[in-house]
Enzyme design. Sequence first.
Site, PDB file in Angstrom:
ATOM      1  N   GLY A 131       0.796  -1.226   0.000  1.00 27.51           N
ATOM      2  CA  GLY A 131       0.000   0.000   0.000  1.00 27.51           C
ATOM      3  C   GLY A 131       0.827   1.274   0.000  1.00 27.51           C
ATOM      4  N   CYS A 132       2.141   1.132  -0.072  1.00 17.21           N
ATOM      5  CA  CYS A 132       3.022   2.293  -0.122  1.00 17.21           C
ATOM      6  C   CYS A 132       3.587   2.408  -1.533  1.00 17.21           C
ATOM      7  CB  CYS A 132       4.180   2.150   0.868  1.00 17.21           C
ATOM      8  SG  CYS A 132       3.654   2.065   2.582  1.00 17.21           S
ATOM      9  N   VAL A 133       3.642   3.613  -2.059  1.00 10.05           N
ATOM     10  CA  VAL A 133       4.230   3.832  -3.376  1.00 10.05           C
ATOM     11  C   VAL A 133       5.727   3.544  -3.309  1.00 10.05           C
ATOM     12  CG1 VAL A 133       4.694   5.543  -5.169  1.00 10.05           C
ATOM     13  CG2 VAL A 133       2.471   5.494  -4.032  1.00 10.05           C
ATOM     14  N   SER A 134       6.377   4.045  -2.285  1.00 16.47           N
ATOM     15  CA  SER A 134       7.798   3.756  -2.069  1.00 16.47           C
ATOM     16  C   SER A 134       7.913   2.360  -1.465  1.00 16.47           C
ATOM     17  CB  SER A 134       8.403   4.754  -1.082  1.00 16.47           C
ATOM     18  OG  SER A 134       8.263   6.060  -1.560  1.00 16.47           O
TER      19      SER A 134
ATOM     20  N   GLY B   1       0.129   5.788   2.180  1.00 13.12           N
ATOM     21  CA  GLY B   1       1.262   4.945   2.553  1.00 13.12           C
ATOM     22  C   GLY B   1       1.529   4.991   4.038  1.00 13.12           C
TER      23      GLY B   1
END
Length: 139
Positions: free
Chosen positions: A50-53, A121
């Site tokens: 669920g985090c872009v990074s 995120g």
Amino acid sequence: MQNNISVEELEENLSFLEDWEERYKYILDLGQNLTPFPEEKQNDTYRVKGCVSQVWLDYEKNNDRLIFSGSSDSHLVRGLIALLFIAYSGKTAPEIQNVDFKSFFTKLGLSEHLTPQRSNGLFSMVGRIQDIAAAVESE
């Protein structure tokens, strides 16, 4: 080295900073002070979905307290991880379940200064920490 400051000290330190550019720099500095996360743990087992990074979180139990460790491939996200550790690390599982992170997030003024993707995120990381606490509590 982890940041050994309290939530209250964090709030006070941020309140002294005049603008958000200074606050971002402070948050980035907090991220720089995180204990390096082992490269062998930078895999899907520890990855926060669920985090872009890319974000990795782990924990250890010290008596009944949970000590979190983690990192990201993003400097800003490492700073956000440091904020989470200030809010959660060193607490018991029931204490973690009772942290009102939305209030903490708003009090720091982050809700107006993070993109929706970064906010999502951040809340994914909070969810992972709370899931860990719930699992430990039910052991």
